[in-house]
Design a protein around this motif. Structure first.
Motif, PDB file in Angstrom:
ATOM      1  N   HIS A 134       0.838  -1.200   0.000  1.00  0.00           N
ATOM      2  CA  HIS A 134       0.000   0.000   0.000  1.00  0.00           C
ATOM      3  C   HIS A 134       0.873   1.250   0.000  1.00  0.00           C
ATOM      4  N   TYR A 135       0.200   2.398  -0.105  1.00  0.00           N
ATOM      5  CA  TYR A 135       0.863   3.687  -0.256  1.00  0.00           C
ATOM      6  C   TYR A 135       1.764   3.980   0.942  1.00  0.00           C
ATOM      7  N   ILE A 136       2.953   4.505   0.695  1.00  0.00           N
ATOM      8  CA  ILE A 136       3.946   4.700   1.746  1.00  0.00           C
ATOM      9  C   ILE A 136       3.629   5.850   2.695  1.00  0.00           C
ATOM     10  N   HIS A 137       2.774   6.778   2.288  1.00  0.00           N
ATOM     11  CA  HIS A 137       2.498   7.943   3.130  1.00  0.00           C
ATOM     12  C   HIS A 137       1.166   7.889   3.855  1.00  0.00           C
ATOM     13  N   VAL A 141      -5.042   4.682   1.222  1.00  0.00           N
ATOM     14  CA  VAL A 141      -5.165   5.097  -0.181  1.00  0.00           C
ATOM     15  C   VAL A 141      -5.525   3.855  -0.996  1.00  0.00           C
ATOM     16  N   ARG A 142      -6.823   3.718  -1.271  1.00  0.00           N
ATOM     17  CA  ARG A 142      -7.381   2.495  -1.856  1.00  0.00           C
ATOM     18  C   ARG A 142      -6.765   2.137  -3.209  1.00  0.00           C
ATOM     19  N   SER A 143      -6.434   3.127  -4.016  1.00  0.00           N
ATOM     20  CA  SER A 143      -5.876   2.866  -5.350  1.00  0.00           C
ATOM     21  C   SER A 143      -4.548   2.129  -5.305  1.00  0.00           C
ATOM     22  N   HIS A 144      -3.874   2.182  -4.163  1.00  0.00           N
ATOM     23  CA  HIS A 144      -2.548   1.598  -4.050  1.00  0.00           C
ATOM     24  C   HIS A 144      -2.541   0.235  -3.351  1.00  0.00           C
ATOM     25  N   PHE A 145      -3.719  -0.303  -3.015  1.00  0.00           N
ATOM     26  CA  PHE A 145      -3.795  -1.665  -2.472  1.00  0.00           C
ATOM     27  C   PHE A 145      -3.523  -2.624  -3.627  1.00  0.00           C
ATOM     28  N   GLY A 170       3.700   2.778  -8.052  1.00  0.00           N
ATOM     29  CA  GLY A 170       2.387   3.410  -8.085  1.00  0.00           C
ATOM     30  C   GLY A 170       1.283   2.481  -7.664  1.00  0.00           C
ATOM     31  N   GLY A 171       0.067   2.982  -7.855  1.00  0.00           N
ATOM     32  CA  GLY A 171      -1.121   2.201  -7.544  1.00  0.00           C
ATOM     33  C   GLY A 171      -1.495   1.287  -8.696  1.00  0.00           C
ATOM     34  N   ARG A 172      -2.610   0.602  -8.551  1.00  0.00           N
ATOM     35  CA  ARG A 172      -3.071  -0.311  -9.593  1.00  0.00           C
ATOM     36  C   ARG A 172      -3.317   0.444 -10.895  1.00  0.00           C
ATOM     37  N   VAL A 173      -3.002  -0.188 -12.002  1.00  0.00           N
ATOM     38  CA  VAL A 173      -3.265   0.409 -13.309  1.00  0.00           C
ATOM     39  C   VAL A 173      -4.778   0.521 -13.491  1.00  0.00           C
ATOM     40  N   ASN A 174      -5.225   1.701 -13.872  1.00  0.00           N
ATOM     41  CA  ASN A 174      -6.650   1.997 -14.097  1.00  0.00           C
ATOM     42  C   ASN A 174      -7.506   1.842 -12.841  1.00  0.00           C
ATOM     43  N   SER A 175      -6.940   2.147 -11.685  1.00  0.00           N
ATOM     44  CA  SER A 175      -7.713   2.125 -10.448  1.00  0.00           C
ATOM     45  C   SER A 175      -8.873   3.109 -10.581  1.00  0.00           C
ATOM     46  N   ARG A 176     -10.071   2.661 -10.202  1.00  0.00           N
ATOM     47  CA  ARG A 176     -11.250   3.526 -10.343  1.00  0.00           C
ATOM     48  C   ARG A 176     -12.339   3.164  -9.335  1.00  0.00           C
ATOM     49  N   LEU A 177     -11.923   2.856  -8.112  1.00  0.00           N
ATOM     50  CA  LEU A 177     -12.876   2.432  -7.096  1.00  0.00           C
ATOM     51  C   LEU A 177     -13.054   3.443  -5.976  1.00  0.00           C
ATOM     52  N   GLY A 178     -12.687   4.695  -6.223  1.00  0.00           N
ATOM     53  CA  GLY A 178     -12.932   5.754  -5.253  1.00  0.00           C
ATOM     54  C   GLY A 178     -12.043   5.670  -4.036  1.00  0.00           C
ATOM     55  N   GLY A 179     -12.495   6.322  -2.953  1.00  0.00           N
ATOM     56  CA  GLY A 179     -11.735   6.355  -1.713  1.00  0.00           C
ATOM     57  C   GLY A 179     -10.705   7.463  -1.719  1.00  0.00           C
TER      58      GLY A 179
END
Length: 192
Positions: A134-137, A141-145, A170-179
């Motif tokens: 997940h996101y380091i900071h 941050v849901r996109s980075h799970f 980075g986060g998942r490619v084409n992340s689009r689940l909000g949060g």
């Protein structure tokens, strides 16, 4: 005498160019730096694991530095750690990596605040494990799970431990689940 005896190392780099949708501006890279070491406590109970945990900081620094050199420090957005203990060891022998591996990554990356995810298992040689990142900071941050699979065909042997650190760009490619998005992180406490 050192408690760390490395038998082998491995560097895994996974590059994702697209996920059946639009290609990202830059491919996503997830990398795992692994080391297979002799388990100094294999086959016996040792009450005091603290010297081992302290010495593992040097191994953590070695693996974290390799990941930063591979991905570029300014590109890193996710991280994690993992341990696979051979069958003559115990779960606690892998748990020493929580402090040692996490400390090393935080130090090399300039002290990010988010907790460092982890996974560990006691298993046979060739076992493969999914490592969550997940996101380091900020942990939420849901996109980075995301996750990356690690493992080495002949490791860990019964008297060994496979330790791994993971970083990614980075986060998942084409992340689009909000949060919560990385741009909206505001508290800077490692959570939100």
């Amino acid at each position: 005498m050192s408690l760390i005896e490395i038998r082998k190392r491995s560097l895994i780099v996974e590059t994702t160019f697209h996920e059946n949708g639009p290609a990202p501006e830059r491919p996503l890279k997830l990398a795992a730096s692994c080391a297979v070491i002799k388990n100094p406590y294999a086959g016996r109970y040792e009450q005091d694991l603290m010297p081992f945990m302290a010495e593992l900081r040097t191994l953590g620094t070695l693996l974290a530095t390799e990941l930063v050199e591979t991905l570029g420090k300014d590109n890193i957005e996710v991280y994690s750690k993992a341990a696979i203990v051979g069958l003559d060891g115990e779960m606690e022998h892998g748990a020493v990596w929580h402090e040692a591996g996490g400390w090393a990554m935080r130090t090399v990356l300039g002290e990010p605040k988010a907790m460092v995810p982890a996974v560990k298992a006691v298993a046979v040689a060739g076992y493969r494990i999914m490592v969550p990142v997940h996101y380091i900071h900020a942990s939420y941050v849901r996109s980075h799970f995301n996750s990356i699979e690690i493992g080495i065909q002949d490791a860990p042997r019964a008297g060994e431990i496979l330790f791994a650190l993971v970083m990614g760009t980075g986060g998942r490619v084409n992340s689009r689940l909000g949060g919560l998005t990385k741009e909206a992180v505001s508290v800077h406490d490692g959570q939100r």
